[in-house]
Scaffold this active site. Structure first.
Site, PDB file in Angstrom:
ATOM      1  CE  LYS A  21      -3.936   2.012   2.557  1.00  0.00           C
ATOM      2  NZ  LYS A  21      -4.780   1.932   3.768  1.00  0.00           N
TER       3      LYS A  21
ATOM      4  CB  SER B 268      -8.067   3.927   2.686  1.00  0.00           C
ATOM      5  OG  SER B 268      -7.252   3.262   3.635  1.00  0.00           O
TER       6      SER B 268
ATOM      7  CB  SER C  15      -8.583   1.331   5.668  1.00  0.00           C
ATOM      8  OG  SER C  15      -9.238   2.562   5.604  1.00  0.00           O
TER       9      SER C  15
END
Ligand SMILES: [Mg+2]
Ligand SMILES: [Zn+2]
Lengths: 485, 490, 106
Positions: free
Chosen positions: B78, B159, B183
């Site tokens: 990420k 997210s 997330s």
């Protein structure tokens, strides 16, 4: 004598509270492993944490915590076994994280006291409101480029103790004494080197005034970052007079942050801090509550050195010194220690006179420090012994001291080398007296006729004949016997 | 080659060990998929050359008998994790050109275990969002499509949307995610994969770009429970550089998958069945309860009465912390700078140009709730309610061993849907936020498909630092669910 | 709480984010909605409840006072727009340097 400022409408009193930022003498920073040394090349003592880089996190330096506790104990203050780090949020070029990690509602140290000694021999207790740990900001340089400020983060993250006094100070003089005493205690404790030029000790003064006799607290102004005791005093005096003038002209004082211009001797409003600050303090979620181990606090307490107040009392009691002399000697731990090694087992008043007189004079003259003295305590002690046992007269001792400074040799050796030993042989002194009397029968007659003043002249002549080595006490006694017989 | 990309991490580890293929071959297979599926916009930065170099080095280590626990496994990272020398953006314009000169602890741990980094995955800007539509680098597309309407592009959740999409689309074998309010779990649910937010303090936050420090936790996202267990084992561990990192031993999580949950008590919180909960979500939750019963566990109805206050609590605490955490993006030391005549003008222009709408909104809310006169009514109040929410869980865990809930109230929705009102968008995280506020481990696993063919996830919540029980139960449910569906064409 | 334009303007000022005048109204509406939403907390009785600042059930860990970091101005300044790096030759490592900002007048 209370400090009073005369205005057109009457007498005014000044109310002062001081915030001192003292840099903790640690090797590494409060929340990072970067060095704290003064004077390094710009941005060389900066870690990614100090530069507020993304994803960086603070980890606290145990030593800095211990030093804050030590300082708190030295100020007879309450140690808070649980304290909390909070973020003080504001934007500034030298504040890389956009917030300063400080302590807000729960500081590590609470109420304490500091005693200042007034020159008239009285003393005054000044309340300490709190001591908290926080990180320093970086440094902005405004004179390197026509349109830019340069930022050096070497100081960013250095551990500071912010020590806040209660508004108990009533004159520039008291403020000066407070700073000097605080500095002395910090240096005794070894928690801050107290160097104001290098910025290890910085002072903000909160100043307000009120009509004499009133107990109200009027609006105060904060004068930031004044870097010498003298400037703090000047700034307070200027600021107090400014307030009085505004009030007497019917105006009001706005609470604001001001800067002291040491060149002009005036304070002025800091435009950059003009719009009201809202620091949005909240507990720093990157850190947990700081919980002290009671054993750690006890260990620090047990290891505290004798502090200036206690030492001063002991010097008065054990060495018979005056309060003033004791106060001068204990101001610095090094000078107190030096005095003690000179005085131990000797005439302490004589020792005090020599340390505070010729020795301090020599420090000034040579620019040396007490840590690197031009004459060692052992040699000065030997000199005191030689005076005491009559080997040296006061006058000769001064000559010997001068030679000690010059050569670094001990006084016994110098006396030997230069033949400076006092003449205590009765026969030799009598012979010299006889010679002077024989050469000046007229003067002998005058003395005998009652002109006592001439005795001094005879002493001088005999001293001259013995190159100053005659023991003065013996000379006086023998001379009197011979002339007046 | 595509076949290699379909393996699980566990299978790939076995077969790499047996020498059936090399890390270079495995990496090439994934690089090929990464390149062919660029349309999903799952990556912000691809690092295929670096990955192949790492794969060669990995094969060399294996030849010397020095294989780590994830030796040769291609992963995605990420883009909230700082990676040394590789651009790190947090999906924000404000980090333009930023190349960290340091590596986050979690990614360093993964490297140490032998994993290979294929690149940096897309996310919501600064991890603020639940649909991966706030990224400066554009939205991520969910590889799953509605059966009834395959042309409509769906969100992958957020997210960690790039992570979820890349794992679901077999571009990477696993990915790192971060979870502040859901997330990891919500996008895992939307993309039909497994993801776990471990206990707060399990994984170091050092080197992860902060959103809300008291909530942020890194965790793994992969296609099976065991793969997540393997990844978490490598990612987790005490880190002295993070003051909130727990000095706890890291168990062998994969070993916890014994398949035996007989006698275990599973809490079913009644507050997680609000009026209007989608029928199929409720149905899959009921199914999950049946699976657990069949395996010998005992469902127990529990009450978490402060659940309804979790969302408002979160939307005070998280923006407050973010408003402070994001103050460092000021144009002085890294990233974007928009020049101004004065320092303040530079700050204001830089931050206006650098932050997107959602991030700006949260900074402003956070600034407000911390400001003088409002702190007590908002921030201090929220911190108190947060304790009540955490106490709910403490009480529940006196009687149950694990809690089962839906992960999200709906399956994936369309890009552009729900985006006009921030509060509606926040409702996505209604089931995941309470866990975050309490700092507990929460895992989402795919339990089935909606009537329109979209994955639906269930969430398991455990006691602090009891990820083992969570994994054990998840393993049993995974077997029972038999979720083998794949996005169309993958 | 409903925020008006001027409140939003001053929050934006505190946060150092430029907001164009024409966006203030819209933003005020949005932020007011959010505040209304979070204000349901007011109905929770929190008397005697200590605020929870962290879920980590431990005391603050401390490190020793050793210099273990710093000494890499190149790394510190590498990402800085407009940095001034001091070095003897283009190849030499930095001997320090500065971040730069528009001149600050105090
Ligand atoms: Mg202050
Ligand atoms: Zn301060």
């Amino acid at each position: 004598m209370a400090y009073t400022l005369q205005g057109e409408t009457g007498d005014w009193e000044v109310v002062i509270g001081l915030e001192v930022h003292a840099q903790v003498t640690s090797s590494a920073k409060l929340f990072s492993g970067a060095a704290t040394e003064f004077g390094a090349d710009p941005n060389t003592q900066v870690s990614f944490v100090d530069a507020g880089m993304p994803g960086m996190l603070p980890v606290i330096n145990r030593y800095c915590v211990e030093q804050a506790v030590r300082t708190g104990l030295g100020l007879a203050a309450q140690i808070n076994m649980t304290s909390v780090f909070a973020r003080k949020n504001y934007f500034y070029a030298d504040l890389p994280q956009g917030y300063q990690i400080s302590q807000y509602e729960l500081p590590i140290v609470g109420n304490g006291t500091l005693i200042i000694d007034m020159p008239d021999g009285t003393s005054k207790h000044i309340g300490i409101e709190r001591l908290h740990l926080e990180q320093d900001a970086g440094k902005s340089l405004h004179d390197q480029h026509p349109s830019k400020s340069y930022i050096d983060l070497n100081r960013s993250g250095v551990a500071l103790m912010e020590i806040v006094s209660k508004p108990d100070l009533r004159s520039p003089e008291e403020a000066g004494l407070y700073i000097a005493k605080l500095r002395s205690i910090l240096r005794y404790l070894g928690t801050c080197d107290g160097n104001m030029q290098e910025g290890s000790l910085r002072c903000d003064a909160n100043v307000s005034v009120r009509p004499k006799g009133s107990t109200e607290l009027r609006t105060r102004c904060e004068i930031k970052n004044v870097n010498s005791i003298r400037f703090v005093q000047q700034a307070i005096e200027y600021e107090a007079r400014r307030h009085i003038e505004v009030y007497e002209q019917g105006g009001t004082i706005d609470q604001e942050t001001r800067l002291f211009d040491s060149g002009k001797g005036v304070t002025r409003s800091m435009r950059s801090k003009e719009h009201a600050h809202d620091y949005r303090y909240f507990p720093d979620p990157d850190l947990l509550p700081l919980v002290l181990d009671p054993a750690m606090v006890e260990t620090i307490k047990a290891g505290l050195p004798e502090l200036p107040d206690a030492k001063k009392e002991r010097f008065i009691r054990d060495y018979g010194l005056s309060a003033y002399d004791a106060g001068v000697l204990v101001a610095e731990r090094a000078s107190a220690d030096f005095f003690e090694s000179v005085a131990k087992g000797r005439d302490s008043k004589l020792a005090a006179n020599w340390v505070m007189g010729d020795f301090f004079g020599a420090l000034n003259a040579t620019g040396r420090t007490i840590e690197d003295p031009p004459v060692t305590a052992a040699n000065l002690g030997m000199l005191v012994d030689l005076i005491k046992d009559g080997t040296l007269s006061g006058r000769l001792a001064k000559d010997v001291f001068a030679l000690m400074l010059e050569t670094g040799k001990d006084p016994a050796t110098l006396i030997e080398e230069k033949g400076l030993k006092q003449v205590t042989d009765t026969g030799a002194i009598e012979a010299a007296i006889d010679a002077v009397m024989a050469a000046n029968p007229d003067k002998v007659a005058e003395i005998k006729a009652g002109k006592d003043k001439l005795m001094g002249w005879f002493v001088g002549q005999v001293m001259k004949a013995t190159q100053g080595k005659a023991n003065p006490a013996m000379l006086n006694e023998l001379l009197a016997k011979k002339i007046k017989g | 080659m595509t076949e290699l990309a379909n393996l699980t991490i566990a299978e790939a580890c076995d077969r790499l060990a047996k020498g059936e293929f090399t890390a270079v071959e495995l990496t090439r297979a994934h690089v090929a998929r990464m390149e062919s599926l660029r349309g999903l916009n799952a990556f912000i930065t691809e690092t295929p050359d670096r990955a192949l170099d790492e794969a060669k080095a990995s094969d060399a280590r294996r030849a010397k008998g020095e294989a780590g626990s994830l030796e040769g496994i291609p992963l995605g990272i990420k883009d909230l994790f700082c990676t040394e020398g590789v651009p790190t953006t947090a999906a924000s314009h404000i980090l333009d050109g930023f190349r960290p000169p340091y590596e986050s602890t979690v990614t360093a741990n993964l490297k140490k275990a032998g994993a290979i980094g294929l690149g940096k995955l897309n996310l919501d800007e600064f991890a603020m969002g639940s649909a991966n539509i706030t990224s400066y680098y554009g939205p991520v597309e969910n590889p799953w499509k509605r059966r009834s309407d395959p042309a409509t592009k769906l969100v992958p959740g957020g997210s960690s949307g790039g992570s979820a999409a890349a794992v679901a689309a077999r571009m990477v074998m696993g990915a790192t995610g971060t979870d502040t309010g859901g997330s990891i779990r919500q996008p895992a649910s939307f993309c039909g994969i497994v993801g776990i937010k471990p206990t707060y303090g399990r994984c170091s936050r050092w080197g992860i770009i902060a959103f809300a420090s008291s909530l942020d936790q890194a965790g793994p996202m992969a296609r099976t429970v065991k793969d997540c267990a393997l990844m978490l084992g490598a990612m987790a561990g005490h880190d002295p550089k993070d003051s909130t990192s727990a000095p706890m031993p890291v168990q062998d999580f994969a070993k916890a998958l014994s398949g035996d949950i007989r006698g275990l008590k599973v809490g079913i919180p009644k507050e997680y069945r609000p009026a209007g909960l989608a029928e199929e979500v409720a149905a899959i939750w009921d199914k999950g309860v049946e699976w657990l019963k069949a395996a010998g566990a005992q469902p127990v109805e529990i009450s978490l009465p402060y659940t309804k206050y979790a969302l408002p609590t979160y939307y005070i605490v998280a923006p407050a912390e973010c408003s402070s955490n994001l103050a460092r993006y000021d144009g002085v030391r890294f990233g974007l700078r928009v020049e101004g005549k004065t320092l303040d003008e530079m700050y204001k222009k830089t931050r206006a140009a650098g932050f997107g709408t959602e991030v700006r909104r949260r900074i402003l809310i956070g600034t407000y709730v911390l400001s003088a006169g409002y702190y007590d009514a908002y921030y201090a109040k929220a911190q108190k309610v947060r304790r009540l929410i955490a106490d709910d869980f403490n009480r529940a865990f006196e009687t149950v061993d694990v809690i089962l809930t839906p992960t999200a109230p709906t399956p994936a929705f369309a890009i552009g849907e729900k985006s006009d009102d921030p509060v509606t968008m926040w409702l996505n995280d209604v089931f995941t936020i309470p866990t975050s506020l309490a700092g507990l481990p929460g895992l989402s696993l795919p339990a089935g498909l909606s009537s329109d063919g979209l994955p639906l996830g269930l969430q398991l919540i455990g006691r602090p630092f009891d990820e083992e029980t969570v994994f054990r139960v998840a393993g049993v449910m995974e077997d029972a669910a038999g979720f083998t569906a794949r996005p169309e064409g993958i | 709480m409903s925020l008006d334009k001027s409140a939003v303007r001053s929050i934006a000022e505190l946060a150092r984010i430029e907001v164009p005048e024409e966006e203030l109204d819209h933003l005020a509406g949005e932020l007011s909605n959010i505040l209304t939403f979070v204000e349901q907390l007011a109905e929770v009785n929190t008397d005697g409840v200590p605020p929870m600042t962290s879920v980590a059930a431990m005391a603050l860990p401390m490190r020793e006072d050793r210099v273990t970091d710093g000494g890499y101005p190149d790394g510190i300044l590498a990402n800085a727009p407009g940095a001034v790096v001091l070095r003897d030759s283009p190849q030499a490592p930095a001997q320090g340097g500065f971040f730069t900002v528009p001149k600050v007048v105090e």
